[in-house]
Motif scaffolding. Structure first.
Motif, short mmCIF file in Angstrom:
data_model
loop_
_atom_site.label_atom_id
_atom_site.label_comp_id
_atom_site.label_asym_id
_atom_site.label_seq_id
_atom_site.Cartn_x
_atom_site.Cartn_y
_atom_site.Cartn_z
N ALA A 1 -14.14 2.22 -20.39
CA ALA A 1 -14.39 1.76 -21.75
C ALA A 1 -14.29 0.26 -21.96
N ALA A 2 -13.76 -0.49 -21.00
CA ALA A 2 -13.45 -1.90 -21.25
C ALA A 2 -14.66 -2.82 -21.18
N GLY A 3 -15.83 -2.28 -20.93
CA GLY A 3 -17.03 -3.11 -20.92
C GLY A 3 -17.33 -3.75 -22.26
N THR A 4 -16.73 -3.23 -23.33
CA THR A 4 -16.95 -3.80 -24.66
C THR A 4 -16.13 -5.07 -24.91
N LEU A 5 -15.14 -5.33 -24.04
CA LEU A 5 -14.32 -6.54 -24.21
C LEU A 5 -15.13 -7.78 -23.88
N LYS A 6 -15.03 -8.79 -24.75
CA LYS A 6 -15.75 -10.06 -24.54
C LYS A 6 -14.72 -11.13 -24.15
N PRO A 7 -14.59 -11.42 -22.84
CA PRO A 7 -13.57 -12.37 -22.39
C PRO A 7 -13.93 -13.83 -22.60
N ARG A 8 -15.09 -14.11 -23.12
CA ARG A 8 -15.49 -15.48 -23.49
C ARG A 8 -16.35 -15.42 -24.74
N PRO A 9 -16.16 -16.38 -25.66
CA PRO A 9 -15.13 -17.44 -25.67
C PRO A 9 -13.76 -16.83 -25.91
N TRP A 10 -12.70 -17.59 -25.52
CA TRP A 10 -11.33 -17.08 -25.62
C TRP A 10 -10.38 -18.24 -25.83
N THR A 11 -9.43 -18.03 -26.73
CA THR A 11 -8.39 -19.03 -26.94
C THR A 11 -7.03 -18.35 -26.98
N ILE A 12 -5.99 -19.12 -26.65
CA ILE A 12 -4.61 -18.66 -26.78
C ILE A 12 -3.85 -19.66 -27.64
N GLY B 1 -9.43 -12.75 -5.49
CA GLY B 1 -10.29 -13.91 -5.36
C GLY B 1 -11.37 -14.02 -6.41
N GLU B 2 -11.30 -13.19 -7.46
CA GLU B 2 -12.28 -13.22 -8.53
C GLU B 2 -11.57 -13.21 -9.89
N VAL B 3 -12.32 -13.51 -10.94
CA VAL B 3 -11.73 -13.45 -12.28
C VAL B 3 -11.31 -12.02 -12.58
N LEU B 4 -10.38 -11.86 -13.50
CA LEU B 4 -9.87 -10.54 -13.85
C LEU B 4 -10.98 -9.65 -14.39
N PRO B 5 -11.08 -8.42 -13.91
CA PRO B 5 -11.93 -7.44 -14.58
C PRO B 5 -11.36 -7.13 -15.97
N ASN B 6 -12.21 -6.71 -16.89
CA ASN B 6 -11.75 -6.43 -18.24
C ASN B 6 -10.59 -5.44 -18.26
N GLN B 7 -10.69 -4.39 -17.45
CA GLN B 7 -9.68 -3.34 -17.47
C GLN B 7 -8.33 -3.79 -16.92
N ASN B 8 -8.29 -4.92 -16.25
CA ASN B 8 -7.04 -5.46 -15.71
C ASN B 8 -6.46 -6.58 -16.57
N GLY B 9 -7.02 -6.79 -17.76
CA GLY B 9 -6.42 -7.74 -18.69
C GLY B 9 -7.15 -9.05 -18.85
N ALA B 10 -8.47 -9.05 -18.61
CA ALA B 10 -9.25 -10.28 -18.74
C ALA B 10 -9.13 -10.85 -20.15
N PRO B 11 -9.27 -12.17 -20.27
CA PRO B 11 -9.42 -13.13 -19.18
C PRO B 11 -8.10 -13.72 -18.69
N VAL B 12 -7.00 -13.41 -19.40
CA VAL B 12 -5.70 -13.99 -19.02
C VAL B 12 -4.59 -13.02 -19.38
N ARG B 13 -3.64 -12.86 -18.48
CA ARG B 13 -2.51 -11.96 -18.67
C ARG B 13 -1.29 -12.56 -17.98
N THR B 14 -0.17 -11.91 -18.12
CA THR B 14 0.99 -12.27 -17.32
C THR B 14 1.20 -11.21 -16.25
N VAL B 15 1.89 -11.59 -15.18
CA VAL B 15 2.38 -10.65 -14.17
C VAL B 15 3.83 -11.02 -13.89
N VAL B 16 4.73 -10.09 -14.16
CA VAL B 16 6.16 -10.29 -13.95
C VAL B 16 6.59 -9.27 -12.90
N PRO B 17 6.60 -9.61 -11.63
CA PRO B 17 6.61 -8.60 -10.56
C PRO B 17 7.89 -7.79 -10.41
N TRP B 18 9.02 -8.27 -10.97
CA TRP B 18 10.26 -7.52 -10.81
C TRP B 18 10.51 -6.55 -11.96
#
Length: 330
Positions: free
Chosen positions: A104-115, A223-240
């Protein structure tokens, strides 16, 4: 598969989770030592002494990163196949089933994007995505990802330490926590029509956790930009920490004095504590956290592997919690 109902959404019992039988072939190449060579892929460990490369999937735009020198940033474990890492996801904004985000995440528009970075900082600012991409050198980090339901992955992420951004906005002395707010747009995210959570999705870290060099502001994987389903275009990763602590598709970062009321704490505080550090000795109320199943590697009849304290990052982050009761502060 047995399911448990809670607060209007469905959980699979951890012992019943079956990994997707998706195995994508991976070509292993020698590291290209020529600096700036086009198409440089993320490094994956291939033995104790040889750093090899996994071929870029070729699905999305390239986003290479230099090998990280941060302690603990490069595990030597076998990578989870790209197909599994991008098709077995938790992203409730697109549905509660593990396959819903990829569908379902194909509807996400990762650009333009601001934080927007705001709150208890001396230099609040609205950052454009392209500005964030240039804020610090990109690094490759191979982190374990452990989810609260009992499954895990090993993923090569691309980004830089969140501390790089934090230092630039200069938190005030009142800043004790950092709050992350995910996009909540019903036109792009069909899962928002559900009352499964109180939208927008909010997560948070203590300031010292957010400043830790392992906390990654993440823009890519494999080695590529985040796919939408993985949190495009920017996310955090806190591995512990358990995976839900790593906010996806972030639109706002707020520095606050009091502990944020996060989405899962509001939904079920007895099950999802604010800290949510990976801890095999602290069970979820409905299942054990002592073992885990590695997606894409361990078959249905394979023995589960022991869960590691702090997901294997205890040497790097254990001091953050010195003197704390980790059962009370789960």
């Amino acid at each position: 598969m047995h399911y448990l109902k809670d607060r209007g959404f469905t959980h699979a019992h951890a012992g019943d989770i079956t990994p997707r039988e998706v195995y994508e072939g991976r070509r292993v190449l020698l590291r290209n030592l020529a600096a700036g060579a086009a198409g440089v892929a993320l490094a994956g460990w291939a033995g104790r002494d040889a750093l090899a490369q996994v071929a870029r999937p070729g699905k999305l735009a390239t986003l290479p990163g230099a090998r990280s020198a941060v302690a603990g940033a490069l595990t030597m474990e076998k990578l989870t196949p790209y197909g599994d890492a991008t098709s077995y996801n938790n992203f409730y904004e697109f549905g509660t089933d593990k396959s819903d985000p990829a569908r379902a995440a194909g509807t996400l528009k990762p650009r333009p994007w601001t934080i927007a970075v705001e709150g208890e900082v001396k230099k609040p600012k609205v950052y454009d995505l392209d500005e964030l991409l240039k804020l610090a050198p990109m690094e490759e980090r191979i982190y374990r990802l452990r989810c609260v339901e009992g499954w895990s992955m090993v993923i090569p992420w691309v980004g830089y330490s969140l501390a790089e951004l934090i230092k630039r906005v200069e938190p005030t002395g009142n800043a004790k926590y950092v709050e992350f707010v995910t996009l909540a747009d019903k036109s792009q995210m069909p899962g928002l029509r559900s009352s499964v959570l109180d939208w927008p999705y909010v997560e948070g870290l203590r300031l010292d956790e957010a400043m830790h060099p392992l906390t990654l502001l993440t823009f890519g994987l494999y080695g590529e930009v985040l796919p939408n389903q993985n949190g495009a275009p920017v996310r955090t990763v806190v591995p512990w920490k358990y995976g839900f602590k790593s906010g996806k598709s972030i639109v706002k970062i707020r520095f606050v004095e009091k502990e944020p009321r996060t989405a899962w704490v509001k939904a079920a505080s007895q099950e999802y504590g604010f800290f949510s550090n990976v801890n095999p000795a602290v069970d979820h109320p409905r299942w054990s956290q002592a073992t885990e199943r590695r997606i894409g590697e361990d078959g249905l009849f394979q023995k589960k592997r022991p869960t590691l304290m702090f997901n294997g990052y205890e040497a790097q982050v254990g001091q953050l919690y010195a003197g704390m009761d980790l059962k009370k502060n789960y």
